[in-house]
Design a protein around this motif. Structure first.
Motif, PDB file in Angstrom:
ATOM      1  N   THR A  19       0.821  -1.215   0.000  1.00  0.00           N
ATOM      2  CA  THR A  19       0.000   0.000   0.000  1.00  0.00           C
ATOM      3  C   THR A  19       0.848   1.255   0.000  1.00  0.00           C
ATOM      4  O   THR A  19       0.342   2.349   0.129  1.00  0.00           O
ATOM      5  N   THR A  20       2.146   1.110  -0.150  1.00  0.00           N
ATOM      6  CA  THR A  20       3.005   2.289  -0.118  1.00  0.00           C
ATOM      7  C   THR A  20       3.830   2.464  -1.391  1.00  0.00           C
ATOM      8  O   THR A  20       4.280   3.549  -1.692  1.00  0.00           O
ATOM      9  N   ARG A  23       2.587   5.266  -3.854  1.00  0.00           N
ATOM     10  CA  ARG A  23       2.131   6.495  -3.229  1.00  0.00           C
ATOM     11  C   ARG A  23       2.453   7.710  -4.099  1.00  0.00           C
ATOM     12  O   ARG A  23       3.532   7.826  -4.663  1.00  0.00           O
ATOM     13  N   ASN A  83      -7.288   0.082  -6.161  1.00  0.00           N
ATOM     14  CA  ASN A  83      -7.715  -0.690  -4.982  1.00  0.00           C
ATOM     15  C   ASN A  83      -8.955  -1.538  -5.234  1.00  0.00           C
ATOM     16  O   ASN A  83      -9.596  -2.007  -4.295  1.00  0.00           O
ATOM     17  N   THR A  90      -2.845   0.736  -3.541  1.00  0.00           N
ATOM     18  CA  THR A  90      -2.062   1.894  -3.136  1.00  0.00           C
ATOM     19  C   THR A  90      -2.695   2.501  -1.888  1.00  0.00           C
ATOM     20  O   THR A  90      -3.885   2.297  -1.641  1.00  0.00           O
ATOM     21  N   SER A  91      -1.928   3.216  -1.124  1.00  0.00           N
ATOM     22  CA  SER A  91      -2.450   3.810   0.103  1.00  0.00           C
ATOM     23  C   SER A  91      -3.289   5.049  -0.153  1.00  0.00           C
ATOM     24  O   SER A  91      -4.024   5.498   0.731  1.00  0.00           O
ATOM     25  N   ASN A 216      -8.847  -3.596  -1.749  1.00  0.00           N
ATOM     26  CA  ASN A 216      -7.911  -3.212  -0.684  1.00  0.00           C
ATOM     27  C   ASN A 216      -8.724  -2.668   0.481  1.00  0.00           C
ATOM     28  O   ASN A 216      -8.818  -1.454   0.697  1.00  0.00           O
ATOM     29  N   VAL A 219      -7.483   0.059   3.158  1.00  0.00           N
ATOM     30  CA  VAL A 219      -7.352   1.416   2.631  1.00  0.00           C
ATOM     31  C   VAL A 219      -8.731   2.026   2.364  1.00  0.00           C
ATOM     32  O   VAL A 219      -8.949   3.220   2.603  1.00  0.00           O
TER      33      VAL A 219
END
Length: 303
Positions: A19-20, A23, A83, A90-91, A216, A219
């Motif tokens: 998830t990073t 970014r 997501n 991704t965050s 996701n 998130v």
């Protein structure tokens, strides 16, 4: 007639769980192209890009995308939002990010102008794309989503997300068992079998013998109350931007996402907006009344 899955890069076939890693950068959206019924002069007609709603995927629009392709003789590109589906995790999960993703995909596909269509969360994403990049959008179709108020029904998603987050997949032996277990668990919170069946399509097996949510979920939970459910709060920060090209809002008569009293406020942002209600449909009107939805949307696209 079948759609052809076209992957813009080798990354499209992979699940990105971090998830990073992505970014602050647009993601490479997964998409399916439908162009079996497109005429020879297809390059002269802007394609239609379709984005699903929260917890959905481009697969939810498979039948309608094929039908839209046939009815409009245009290429239809159904996309997975970040997501969701097969698009990267991704965050970041704001509407600005989703609009950026759409702009990035159009650039990669060398599409100079498109018709955007989106349902619910996807409707907010395509509205912001049209307001931010109006030169890329020929027409806009918003399916049961308002830019001027948040539906009280949307807030119920927090309870649904909490229930989804509580499910333990350990010890389950097959995907069918995992989905049955999920359906039974969610039934205490979600009384609609249709909604439960929609949600459990997100239960997947990866790797073999291990089950998880395709979306996701952490998130989405983190960003729901601050971003996903707050689209109208973005509008005052747009500096008076408007989208003046043809726009169609298709609403469910049984839904509270778009009310008739919202029309004046919506037309301040989309002055060329039209409104059509499918009276016997609720929020998922394209799934509840596909024939009616197809005629309304294709007539507008063809006009």
């Amino acid at each position: 007639m079948t759609g052809n899955i076209i992957l813009p890069s080798r990354l499209m076939g992979r699940r990105l769980i971090s998830t990073t890693a992505l970014r602050n950068t647009p993601v490479k959206l997964a998409y399916t192209t439908y162009d079996q019924e497109t005429s020879q002069d297809k390059s002269a007609k802007p394609p239609v890009v379709v984005m699903h709603g929260l917890f959905g995927s481009r697969n939810n629009w498979n039948s309608l995308s094929k039908a839209l392709n046939q009815q409009t003789s245009r290429r239809i590109i159904a996309i997975d939002a970040r997501n969701h589906g097969e698009s990267p995790h991704t965050s970041e999960m704001t509407y600005q990010d989703m609009a950026w993703d759409i702009q990035h995909l159009l650039e990669k596909l060398n599409i100079k102008e498109t018709i955007l269509m989106g349902h619910s969360m996807g409707g907010a994403a395509v509205m912001l794309t049209a307001l931010t990049y109006p030169y890329l959008v020929d027409k806009l179709v918003v399916v049961d989503m308002s830019p001027v108020k948040t539906s009280p029904s949307l807030q119920e998603m927090s309870v649904i997300m909490a229930a989804m987050s509580s499910i333990d997949f350990k010890g389950l032996q097959s995907l069918s068992q995992a989905r049955q277990h999920t359906d039974k668990f969610l039934s205490t919170t979600i009384h609609s079998p249709t909604l439960r069946q929609f949600l459990i399509t997100n239960v997947m097996e990866d790797p073999p013998g291990n089950f998880r949510w395709r979306v996701n979920l952490p998130v989405l939970v983190e960003n729901f109350s601050t971003h996903i459910a707050q689209f109208p709060t973005i509008v005052p920060r747009l500096g008076g931007k408007t989208f003046t090209k043809p726009t169609l809002f298709i609403a469910g008569g049984k839904s509270d996402y778009i009310k008739r009293e919202d029309h004046p406020g919506i037309k301040k942002l989309f002055p060329n907006a039209e409104f059509v209600y499918i009276e016997d449909a609720a929020h998922w009107l394209h799934a509840e009344k596909p024939a009616e939805f197809l005629k309304i949307s294709s007539d507008f696209i063809n006009s």
